[in-house]
Structure formats: structure tokens, C-alpha cells
Enzyme design. Structure first.
Site, PDB file in Angstrom:
ATOM      1  N   CYS A   2     -41.934   2.747 -68.523  1.00 33.64           N
ATOM      2  CA  CYS A   2     -42.486   3.975 -69.100  1.00 33.64           C
ATOM      3  C   CYS A   2     -43.922   4.224 -68.640  1.00 33.64           C
ATOM      4  O   CYS A   2     -44.677   3.297 -68.385  1.00 33.64           O
ATOM      5  CB  CYS A   2     -42.503   3.865 -70.611  1.00 33.64           C
ATOM      6  SG  CYS A   2     -40.944   3.322 -71.282  1.00 33.64           S
ATOM      7  N   ARG A  27     -43.198   5.272 -61.471  1.00 40.42           N
ATOM      8  CA  ARG A  27     -42.731   4.139 -62.257  1.00 40.42           C
ATOM      9  C   ARG A  27     -41.236   4.232 -62.542  1.00 40.42           C
ATOM     10  O   ARG A  27     -40.613   3.236 -62.891  1.00 40.42           O
ATOM     11  CB  ARG A  27     -43.495   4.084 -63.588  1.00 40.42           C
ATOM     12  CG  ARG A  27     -44.974   3.856 -63.416  1.00 40.42           C
ATOM     13  CD  ARG A  27     -45.718   4.061 -64.714  1.00 40.42           C
ATOM     14  NE  ARG A  27     -45.516   2.977 -65.651  1.00 40.42           N
ATOM     15  CZ  ARG A  27     -46.275   1.904 -65.731  1.00 40.42           C
ATOM     16  NH1 ARG A  27     -47.319   1.786 -64.942  1.00 40.42           N
ATOM     17  NH2 ARG A  27     -46.044   0.949 -66.598  1.00 40.42           N
ATOM     18  N   TRP A  77     -38.415   5.113 -69.650  1.00 36.51           N
ATOM     19  CA  TRP A  77     -37.359   4.383 -68.929  1.00 36.51           C
ATOM     20  C   TRP A  77     -36.502   3.750 -70.018  1.00 36.51           C
ATOM     21  O   TRP A  77     -36.923   2.807 -70.691  1.00 36.51           O
ATOM     22  CB  TRP A  77     -37.997   3.343 -68.015  1.00 36.51           C
ATOM     23  CG  TRP A  77     -37.073   2.365 -67.372  1.00 36.51           C
ATOM     24  CD1 TRP A  77     -36.853   1.074 -67.767  1.00 36.51           C
ATOM     25  CD2 TRP A  77     -36.273   2.557 -66.204  1.00 36.51           C
ATOM     26  NE1 TRP A  77     -35.958   0.466 -66.927  1.00 36.51           N
ATOM     27  CE2 TRP A  77     -35.592   1.346 -65.965  1.00 36.51           C
ATOM     28  CE3 TRP A  77     -36.061   3.640 -65.354  1.00 36.51           C
ATOM     29  CZ2 TRP A  77     -34.715   1.190 -64.893  1.00 36.51           C
ATOM     30  CZ3 TRP A  77     -35.186   3.471 -64.289  1.00 36.51           C
ATOM     31  CH2 TRP A  77     -34.530   2.264 -64.065  1.00 36.51           C
ATOM     32  N   ASN A 101     -44.454   1.731 -74.627  1.00 37.88           N
ATOM     33  CA  ASN A 101     -43.860   1.035 -73.496  1.00 37.88           C
ATOM     34  C   ASN A 101     -43.606  -0.401 -73.933  1.00 37.88           C
ATOM     35  O   ASN A 101     -44.449  -0.985 -74.617  1.00 37.88           O
ATOM     36  CB  ASN A 101     -44.828   1.060 -72.302  1.00 37.88           C
ATOM     37  CG  ASN A 101     -44.267   0.328 -71.105  1.00 37.88           C
ATOM     38  OD1 ASN A 101     -43.051   0.187 -70.962  1.00 37.88           O
ATOM     39  ND2 ASN A 101     -45.141  -0.147 -70.244  1.00 37.88           N
ATOM     40  N   LYS A 488     -33.647  -9.202 -45.843  1.00 35.50           N
ATOM     41  CA  LYS A 488     -34.906  -8.461 -45.999  1.00 35.50           C
ATOM     42  C   LYS A 488     -35.470  -8.092 -44.624  1.00 35.50           C
ATOM     43  O   LYS A 488     -35.936  -6.980 -44.402  1.00 35.50           O
ATOM     44  CB  LYS A 488     -35.942  -9.292 -46.778  1.00 35.50           C
ATOM     45  CG  LYS A 488     -35.676  -9.405 -48.240  1.00 35.50           C
ATOM     46  CD  LYS A 488     -36.057  -8.188 -49.052  1.00 35.50           C
ATOM     47  CE  LYS A 488     -35.005  -7.380 -49.666  1.00 35.50           C
ATOM     48  NZ  LYS A 488     -33.791  -7.619 -50.162  1.00 35.50           N
ATOM     49  N   GLU A 491     -33.280  -5.336 -43.004  1.00 37.18           N
ATOM     50  CA  GLU A 491     -33.465  -4.029 -43.650  1.00 37.18           C
ATOM     51  C   GLU A 491     -34.794  -3.393 -43.288  1.00 37.18           C
ATOM     52  O   GLU A 491     -34.859  -2.198 -43.015  1.00 37.18           O
ATOM     53  CB  GLU A 491     -33.480  -4.196 -45.184  1.00 37.18           C
ATOM     54  CG  GLU A 491     -32.161  -4.449 -45.824  1.00 37.18           C
ATOM     55  CD  GLU A 491     -32.292  -4.420 -47.351  1.00 37.18           C
ATOM     56  OE1 GLU A 491     -32.930  -5.345 -47.905  1.00 37.18           O
ATOM     57  OE2 GLU A 491     -31.762  -3.503 -47.980  1.00 37.18           O
ATOM     58  N   HIS A 507     -21.887 -26.252 -36.223  1.00 36.89           N
ATOM     59  CA  HIS A 507     -20.523 -25.753 -35.983  1.00 36.89           C
ATOM     60  C   HIS A 507     -20.537 -24.436 -35.211  1.00 36.89           C
ATOM     61  O   HIS A 507     -19.514 -23.755 -35.146  1.00 36.89           O
ATOM     62  CB  HIS A 507     -19.773 -25.602 -37.314  1.00 36.89           C
ATOM     63  CG  HIS A 507     -19.613 -26.897 -38.043  1.00 36.89           C
ATOM     64  ND1 HIS A 507     -18.778 -27.902 -37.617  1.00 36.89           N
ATOM     65  CD2 HIS A 507     -20.234 -27.380 -39.148  1.00 36.89           C
ATOM     66  CE1 HIS A 507     -18.871 -28.942 -38.429  1.00 36.89           C
ATOM     67  NE2 HIS A 507     -19.759 -28.654 -39.365  1.00 36.89           N
ATOM     68  N   LYS A 609     -31.194   3.771 -51.758  1.00 37.48           N
ATOM     69  CA  LYS A 609     -31.415   2.856 -52.882  1.00 37.48           C
ATOM     70  C   LYS A 609     -30.126   2.633 -53.667  1.00 37.48           C
ATOM     71  O   LYS A 609     -29.844   1.539 -54.118  1.00 37.48           O
ATOM     72  CB  LYS A 609     -32.507   3.435 -53.788  1.00 37.48           C
ATOM     73  CG  LYS A 609     -32.896   2.514 -54.932  1.00 37.48           C
ATOM     74  CD  LYS A 609     -33.599   1.291 -54.397  1.00 37.48           C
ATOM     75  CE  LYS A 609     -33.869   0.243 -55.471  1.00 37.48           C
ATOM     76  NZ  LYS A 609     -34.053  -1.093 -54.869  1.00 37.48           N
TER      77      LYS A 609
END
Ligand code: AGP
Length: 614
Positions: A2, A27, A77, A101, A488, A491, A507, A609
């Protein structure tokens, strides 16, 4: 999480608060609202709307509020109750309006006693409880700050509160515990904000409030006390970054901000789960203990980073519960005719709660009569809505496409589930569970130490930025960490990066090692010495073929140093918790390397996302 703004001063308070809320949009939120106090009027004016700030702005345009110089505002939120107009903040009772919050952990008890006393609560939020408590307190004391202090002393959990009062229209009061609140100092005006982005457009002079403090602002004065009313020391500071950075809280990238938030993400995901009697409690668990006692097979389904969180979780869940646990890619799950029964618990992990592959997999599982429990970071998203039970991670909104704090919070939530099953099935004693939870509780500090000591990781990323291929090896819980480290880098930096189980190298994959190839190796903690020695052998194997090794190894363990070209020290934690600290340097490395190459860290090419197609 929030966003909060409070204002008293010479400007139009509504304009200031709406501008502040816009600055706090980064946020993440799902509803918004404002309240204004006007001298001579015995009531507050409030407007709130579900959805984006634009909805609130439209509503304010349709029905303009009178001019005011005192206001509070909030972007919510959702945690307790879905994002509706009714659950949006501010929440009012009598003369006060409250924005909040955090999570009031003892809200259920407080709500029950308010209702028993005849109070009618109209929302599902924990915040409304505070408004009613304040209203009751103001019957005893006319002073708003005194009432806020008295109420804060009854609250448990994490909270930032900001309050407007129709009887004191020139005052806004704020309070904080385990959740941030900053004061902006202006001339003839003062501000409150959940971070300085809320007011940096108007002033760069700020005061950070300490833990358990209450602040009263008027246009010309700022008074700070502790929860008992004793004057408190404050630390003023100058904000030295500009408005452009404000939306990211001063960080260059959302991803950097989210990496830095990981100690909080872990701590908040643990918040309120451990009762005083040592009993673990998962309040969004809608499956009965009897249903959980029947579980004889666990299947974790997820995609991408969430899948790797599931891979980590498998080790802990099987170890603690002795229930067989498989981990499967959600996109593969329903195409292989999986064997599911009424006593199978399907655990879906999804940060967004909207990933189509995962959604389809849980629908399939439910058709097969399996029970589905979701681990999710987004309140009210489709996957938790369609599940039999949910454990929400409280990592706060994750905006960067590459998941960071979401991953760590997912691991913690999976661990809570594993321990809960062990508790319900009577496999672990309360004191054993308490000990493990105490170890997890110490992890935020360990992560913070990794973050505080990250300069050498960034330097290493710059040094290695010209390489086109990176390998990551790990074993046991270090294996999914290796996979996540590689993901990561793929991407963010669009590089060839692969993670392997250390034992698999010989292997096949070892064939790709060339002179100078960077190989990251996650060395298991010393408490698992037999495995640690195996990884050290793997490090020697790649080094003998020309690799330059980057060794992630716990503090005090020097056994791998002779074979390390670069060393990243990890705080000492129990084996099963190592992923929570070992992943962080790999995130920092990928982020820095991608920045070095000039890429958009937050919005990597081709990625979204929330992946809502199969
Ligand atoms: C992680 O960095 C990714 N962007 C991606 O792998 C993600 O974890 C995956 O798409 C699953 O998303 P979810 O957790 O929202 O379901």
C-alpha cells in the site's frame, strides 16, 4: 504494498495527495481512496474506488470535493478482503478516517470484541478495526495523538497508520511499527508518506520515523513521540535524488528495489504464522486437519522461477513430512495423465496467480478430485480463487518481470506448508517446529548481510560481462538455485546460461566447458559435509578443463578456496535454508551484468510479468 500520503498545509490538499498517490503507484495496488478534513465541518469527505487511481480521479471529477488543506490518501494492495470500493481505504468510524499499510495480526480478536460490543463493521479489512478502536478511545480522550498511541499499544503485527479527524481538521497523525512512514518537512506545510516518493515533488527535507513512534503534523509543526507519549529523537535527512527516481523508491530498477526488499518479503511471509503456544497457524488454509492428515502424495506444479521454488520445497517437505512429493512443470502436468487421488494434495505456486499453464493444471487436478492448495503473492487472483486452500506470500507487489523476492517468499510459504503438514500429522513436535521457524526467522538478517556486502558481486559482473556463456552447478537444494541463477541471467542479459546438478556434469554437460568459461558453484553448507565434498570435486573437474570458478560458499568454510577463482561468501544457515541466501548474489550478478550490457532490466525483451496464455 500500500501507498500512503498525508498532508496539512497551504496547498490544495487533494491535489497534493493525489499527486503523491500517483508517485506511489509503482508499489502496486488494486484500489485507492482519499479523505479530506475541513474546518467547521463535523464530518470528513471521503471517496474510494476499486481498481486503478484513474477510477478515483474520475470519481473526484464527477463529484468534486470541497477545497481542503488537510487530507490523507491511500493505494491498497489487498490482503484482508478483495479489492472493492468497500474494502478500499480510508476506513471511517465516527470522527476519524484511517489508512493503513501492513497486517494487524490480532485483528480477528479485536474485531470479535468490537462486534460483541455492538459495533457494525462494514468491510473485511483489518484496518476498519483500528478506526473503531480510535473512535472508542476518542470518547475517553479528546486528543487524537493520545488516542492513536493508546490504540497502537493494543495492536500486534506490522502497521503504518495515518489518520484524519473531523474535530481536529488542521492535524494529521501517523504511527508506525514494522512498516515504514516518513515525514516531509515543508514551509507552512508538512507531509507523511510511505516513502519519500509521496512528497519529493514538494520537499526534499525528510524525517524517518523510528519503530513504534507516533507523529503529529500540522502546517507548522511536527511532534514525534513513542507509543507511551514520551518525546522521541528523530533523524532528519536530505533526499538527494530526483523525482524521476522516486517511482522506484530511489533505485535505478524495480528489480534492484525488489532484491533489496527480500529481508522484508521473507519476514512478512512468516508474520502471524506462529502462535504463542508454539502452534503453527495458516489462516488461509481452508482444508481441515482431517483432510490434511489423509494426504499421502504431494504434487507441486508451477512454471519458471516458481517451479524452482517448488524444487527447493520438495527437499524440505519430504524431509519433514515423509510424504512423497513430486514437482512438475505446470505446462506438462495435464498432458501426461498423472495419477491423482482424493488424497493427493496438488500445490500450485504462482507469484501472479494468473499464469495460464498453472491455472489449467489446477483445473485439471480438481477435475481429477485432487485437492489444490495455492501459494500466491496476489490476493484475489484467479489461481487462489479456484483453489481449495491458499497460502499468500506477503512479498508485496513484484513489478520487475524477473522474479526475485517472490521466489524467496514462495520457498518460505512452501516451508510453512511442510511444517504445518508435519504438525497436523504429528510427525514433528512443536518445539522442533519452533526451532526450524526460529532458523527461518533469522534468515532476513542473513539476506541483509548479503545485500550489504554486494559491491564485489557487482564488480565481478562487470568483469565477466564480455562472456557469452555461463554455467551454474549445485546439488540438493543448491541444484534449483543453480537453475534459478541461470534463468536470471538468460532473462535479463540474453546470455547462454545453464544450470546443472553437479553430479550430472560428467554425464555430458562438462563437454561445453571451455577455457575461461565462468562456472558458478553453490557449495552446500558444512552441516552437509558429505555433499559439500562432492561439489568441491565437481568444482575441481570443471577447473581442470579451464573453467574460471565462482564459488558460493558459507563463511568460515575454506575447503573450496584453493579451487576458486572468485569467492562469494554466504552467511551460515542450515542446509535447507541455504537457497534463501545463495540465490541473492546470483540475482545481483544478473541484474548488474544486464545493466552493464545496457539492457532494460525491468522489462526484458519477449517476456511478460504475468503469462496468461498457454
Ligand atoms: C521469473 O523470473 C519469470 N519471469 C518467470 O519464470 C515466472 O516465474 C513464471 O512465468 C511463473 O510466474 P508466476 O509465478 O506468476 O506463475
Amino acid at each position: 504494498m500500500c501507498g500512503i500520503v498525508g498532508y496539512v498545509g497551504h496547498r490544495s490538499a487533494l491535489d497534493v495527495v493525489v499527486a503523491g498517490l500517483q508517485r506511489l503507484e509503482y508499489r502496486g495496488y488494486d484500489s485507492a481512496g482519499v479523505a479530506l478534513a475541513i474546518p467547521g465541518e463535523q464530518q470528513l469527505h471521503s471517496v474510494k474506488r476499486a481498481g486503478k487511481l484513474a477510477n478515483l480521479i474520475d470519481a473526484l471529477a464527477d463529484e468534486p470535493l470541497p477545497e481542503a488543506h488537510t487530507a490523507i490518501g491511500h493505494t491498497r494492495w489487498a490482503t484482508h478482503g478483495p479489492p472493492t470500493n468497500r474494502n478500499a481505504h480510508p476506513h471511517q468510524s465516527g470522527r476519524v478516517a484511517v489508512v493503513h499499510n501492513g497486517i494487524i495480526e490480532n485483528f480477528a480478536t479485536l474485531r470479535a470484541s468490537l462486534e460483541a460490543a455492538g459495533r457494525e463493521l462494514v468491510s473485511e479489512t483489518d484496518t476498519e478495526v483500528v478506526a473503531h478502536l480510535l473512535d472508542l478511545e476518542l470518547e475517553k480522550t479528546p486528543d487524537l495523538a493520545d488516542a492513536v498511541r493508546a490504540v497502537c499499544r493494543c495492536l500486534e503485527g506490522a502497521f503504518t497508520l495515518v489518520i484524519a479527524d473531523s474535530t481536529n481538521p488542521d492535524v494529521v497523525v501517523g504511527a508506525r511499527r514494522n512498516s515504514p512512514l516518513v515525514v516531509g518537512r515543508g514551509h507552512g506545510e508538512n507531509f507523511l508518506g510511505s516513502d519519500v516518493a509521496a512528497f519529493v515533488e514538494f520537499t526534499r527535507e525528510a524525517i524517518e520515523l523510528g519503530q513504534d513512534q507516533v507523529v503529529t503534523i500540522t502546517a507548522d509543526d511536527i511532534v514525534v513521540t513513542d507509543f507511551d507519549g514520551n518525546p522521541a529523537e528523530v533523524s532528519p535527512y536530505h533526499i538527494d535524488w530526483d523525482i524521476a527516481a522516486a517511482e522506484k523508491g530511489g533505485y535505478e530498477w524495480f528489480m534492484l528495489k525488489e532484491i533489496a526488499e527480500q529481508p522484508h518479503a521473507v519476514a512478512d511471509t512468516l508474520l502471524g504464522r506462529h502462535a504463542a503456544n508454539g502452534q503453527l497457524q495458516l489462516d488461509e488454509m481452508r482444508l481441515s486437519d482431517d483432510e490434511l492428515r489423509d494426504v499421502d502424495q504431494i504434487v507441486i506444479i508451477a512454471c519458471g522461477t516458481s517451479f524452482y521454488a517448488g524444487m527447493v520445497a520438495k527437499y524440505a517437505i519430504e524431509h519433514w513430512t515423509r510424504i512423497p512429493c513430486e514437482v512438475e512443470l505446470a505446462s506438462e502436468f495435464r498432458y501426461r495423465d498423472p495419477i491423482l487421488t482424493r488424497s493427493t494434495l496438488v500445490v500450485s505456486i504462482s507469484q501472479s496467480g494468473e499464469t495460464m499453464d498453472t491455472l489449467m493444471a489446477i483445473r485439471y487436478a480438481r477435475e481429477q478430485r485432487a485437492r489444490v492448495l495455492s501459494i500466491c503473492n496476489t490476493n484475489g487472483a484467479t489461481i487462489p480463487r479456484e483453489s481449495d486452500a491458499v497460502i499468500y506470500t506477503h512479498a508485496g507487489p513484484e513489478i520487475a518481470v524477473a522474479s526475485t523476492k517472490g521466489f524467496l517468499a514462495q520457498i518460505v510459504a512452501c516451508y510453512l506448508l511442510g511444517l504445518y503438514l508435519a504438525q497436523v500429522k504429528g510427525i514433528k513436535f512443536r518445539d522442533e517446529i519452533s526451532r526450524i521457524l526460529a532458523d527461518v526467522g533469522a534468515v532476513p538478517n542473513a539476506i541483509q548481510r548479503v545485500l550489504d556486502d554486494a559491491d564485489h558481486i557487482r564488480k565481478l559482473a562487470r568483469e565477466l560481462a564480455q562472456h557469452r556463456s555461463f554455467l551454474f552447478i549445485g546439488r540438493h537444494v543448491g541444484f534449483p538455485v543453480a537453475l534459478e541463477g541461470a534463468l536470471k541471467l538468460k532473462e535479463l542479459a540474453y546470455l547462454h546460461a545453464e544450470g546443472f546438478a553437479g553430479g550430472e556434469l560428467k554425464h555430458g554437460p562438462i563437454a561445453v566447458v571451455e577455457d575461461g568459461t565462468p562456472v558458478f558453484a553453490i557449495v552446500p553448507s558444512t552441516s552437509y559435509a558429505a555433499l559439500r565434498d562432492k561439489v568441491i570435486s565437481n568444482i575441481q573437474e570443471v577447473r581442470a578443463r579451464g573453467a574460471q570458478t565462482v564459488v558460493l560458499v558459507e563463511e568460515g568454510d575454506d575447503s573450496a578456496l584453493p579451487f576458486a577463482d572468485h569467492v562469494i561468501r554466504l552467511p551460515k544457515v542450515p542446509t535447507l535454508l541455504q537457497p534463501l541466501v545463495a540465490t541473492v548474489p546470483l540475482q545481483i550478478f544478473a541484474c548488474e551484468l544486464a545493466s552493464q550490457l545496457g539492457y532494460d532490466v525491468d522489462q526484458p525483451r519477449n517476456l511478460a510479468k504475468s503469462v496468461t496464455v498457454e
